[in-house]
Design an enzyme around this catalytic site. Structure first.
Site, PDB file in Angstrom:
ATOM      1  N   LYS A   1       0.874  -1.180   0.000  1.00 39.27           N
ATOM      2  CA  LYS A   1       0.000   0.000   0.000  1.00 39.27           C
ATOM      3  C   LYS A   1       0.907   1.225   0.000  1.00 39.27           C
ATOM      4  CE  LYS A   1      -4.476   1.058   0.599  1.00 39.27           C
ATOM      5  NZ  LYS A   1      -5.656   0.395   0.041  1.00 39.27           N
TER       6      LYS A   1
ATOM      7  N   GLY B   1     -22.215   5.378   4.909  1.00 34.83           N
ATOM      8  CA  GLY B   1     -21.316   5.825   3.832  1.00 34.83           C
ATOM      9  C   GLY B   1     -21.923   5.434   2.492  1.00 34.83           C
TER      10      GLY B   1
ATOM     11  N   GLY C   1     -20.948   6.249  -0.577  1.00 33.79           N
ATOM     12  CA  GLY C   1     -20.016   6.587  -1.661  1.00 33.79           C
ATOM     13  C   GLY C   1     -20.021   5.539  -2.752  1.00 33.79           C
TER      14      GLY C   1
ATOM     15  N   VAL D   1     -18.820   2.460  -3.080  1.00 34.24           N
ATOM     16  CA  VAL D   1     -19.235   1.091  -2.739  1.00 34.24           C
ATOM     17  C   VAL D   1     -20.654   1.100  -2.181  1.00 34.24           C
ATOM     18  CG1 VAL D   1     -18.721  -0.963  -1.385  1.00 34.24           C
ATOM     19  CG2 VAL D   1     -16.850   0.439  -2.237  1.00 34.24           C
TER      20      VAL D   1
END
Ligand code: NAD
Length: 367
Positions: free
Chosen positions: A92, A192, A194, A196
């Site tokens: 990452k 959330g 967003g 997804v």
């Protein structure tokens, strides 16, 4: 040459304690004065293949926070890629700074040169505050990038696949908790809305679940309420909301001391990375409360599966969907193992992921 101050000494000790604790292979600190780039590339494990995981851009409160995030997220990628059955390791990257203020072509291309400098040990993709356009800039400097737009031969937006995997993990959890994977009539709160969250809401409403949503931005909420029949919950009332299933799809750390005091539901199954603030303590607390927790790194693996096939050069939507669907069976296996061993589902999923790395590592012949 400068002499180390006490603070620098202390920080270097804590850098290596994190790396040692999580057993990272390599961590690269990237700096470029001209573009203002400060980034960290964390390569956690390359036993299964080159490390892969997105780049996150965030205005971290401190360099230490950025390092901790890079270390935790890259370890999470190792586990996610392994349990998804992919032949890639975990890595990452984080770029430190406010994307709205400092992100530009030069900064992204300079970052691409740093990605190139680890010679294919790390492949990047999008994460928070990164777009396919940014991946195009990185591609100008290195081939070690995925998540490119479809017109460049890329696999496109991973979010629908991530949402599908979360949906599969949620259905498997319902099968375990209720004896049936039918979500019709179940009260599901999606925190959330967003990339997804919005796709997950679509799957859930199609199946007849009673969906409620929460977001911190009005426009995000409106995008959903304009198209779907859902209830809206205040962002600070999520933990105490009346729900059967809680789906964290915003940021990590929402399963913590405060929220677990309030949480009354049967299942937690969502897309956010690192949902358990403390993997051991909060994983155990959920088990003791009788709440089934679907490990985040297991059920949110649909998106990385999508970019994996882009990297492997044989991407097709059908193939990614078929592989993502396997999350259903793996989730049930994790719950079985958890029940037999008395360990949390999170610990059980880690065990499955680590065993695969070990067994594939064992068949590698010395050069
Ligand atoms: P996103 O940025 O598109 O959506 C996140 C949403 O959460 C935003 O609408 C934001 O306003 C909202 N939000 C932030 N804080 C909130 C809060 N306190 N309460 C309610 N809402 C809040 O991100 P995304 O791509 O949808 O990803 C969601 C999560 O899933 C992230 O944690 C991400 O790391 C993880 N994830 C995403 C993918 C993917 O394919 N996009 C893959 C694996 C994991």
């Amino acid at each position: 040459m400068i002499e180390l101050t006490e603070t620098m000494n202390n920080e270097s000790v804590s850098i290596f304690s994190g790396i040692e604790e999580m057993n990272h292979e390599q961590v690269v600190l990237c700096h470029d004065k001209k573009t203002g780039l400060k980034a960290i590339i964390a390569i956690h494990n390359t036993v299964l293949g080159p490390s892969m995981g997105g780049t996150r851009m965030w205005n971290y409160a401190s360099d230490q926070d950025a390092l901790t995030d890079a270390l935790r997220l890259s370890r999470g990628m190792t586990l996610k890629n392994s349990i998804a059955g992919l032949n890639i390791g975990g890595g990452k990257a984080v770029i430190i700074g406010d994307a709205k203020k400092i992100k530009n072509e030069a900064l992204m291309r300079r970052f691409g040169k740093f990605v190139h400098s680890v010679a294919g040990k790390y492949y990047t993709a999008e994460d928070v505050n990164m777009t396919t356009r940014d991946m195009e800039y990185i591609r100008m400097e290195t081939p070690y990038v995925t998540g490119l737009p479809e017109y460049m031969g890329g696999a496109g937006d991973p979010s629908p696949y991530t949402a599908y995997g979360v949906y599969m993990g949620m259905k498997a959890s319902a099968k375990k908790a209720y004896g049936s994977d039918d979500l019709h009539g179940k009260k599901v709160l999606v925190q959330g809305t967003g990339n997804v969250g919005k796709h997950l809401i679509e799957f859930l409403t199609k199946e007849g679940a009673k969906v409620s949503i929460s977001d911190i931005f009005e426009d995000k909420i409106k995008q959903i309420t304009d198209h779907f029949k859902v209830d809206v919950v205040d962002a600070d009332k999520v933990a105490s909301a009346n729900m059967d299933i809680y789906a964290p799809c915003a940021l990590g750390g929402t399963l913590n001391d405060e929220s677990l005091d309030l949480l009354q539901c049967d299942i937690v199954a969502g897309a956010a990375n690192n949902q358990l603030l403390d993997e051991v303590r909060h994983g155990q607390a959920l088990l003791e409360k009788g709440i089934l927790y679907a490990p985040d790194f297991l059920i949110n693996g649909g998106g990385i599966t999508n970019v994996y096939y882009e990297y492997a050069g044989n991407h097709s939507r059908e193939r990614v969907m078929a592989q993502t669907e396997l999350i259903y069976d793996t989730t049930l296996n994790v719950y079985d193992l958890s029940q037999k061993s008395g360990q949390t589902p999170h610990a059980s999923a880690i065990k499955i992921a680590e065993e695969r790395i070990q067994s594939i590592g064992n068949i590698k012949l010395p050069l």
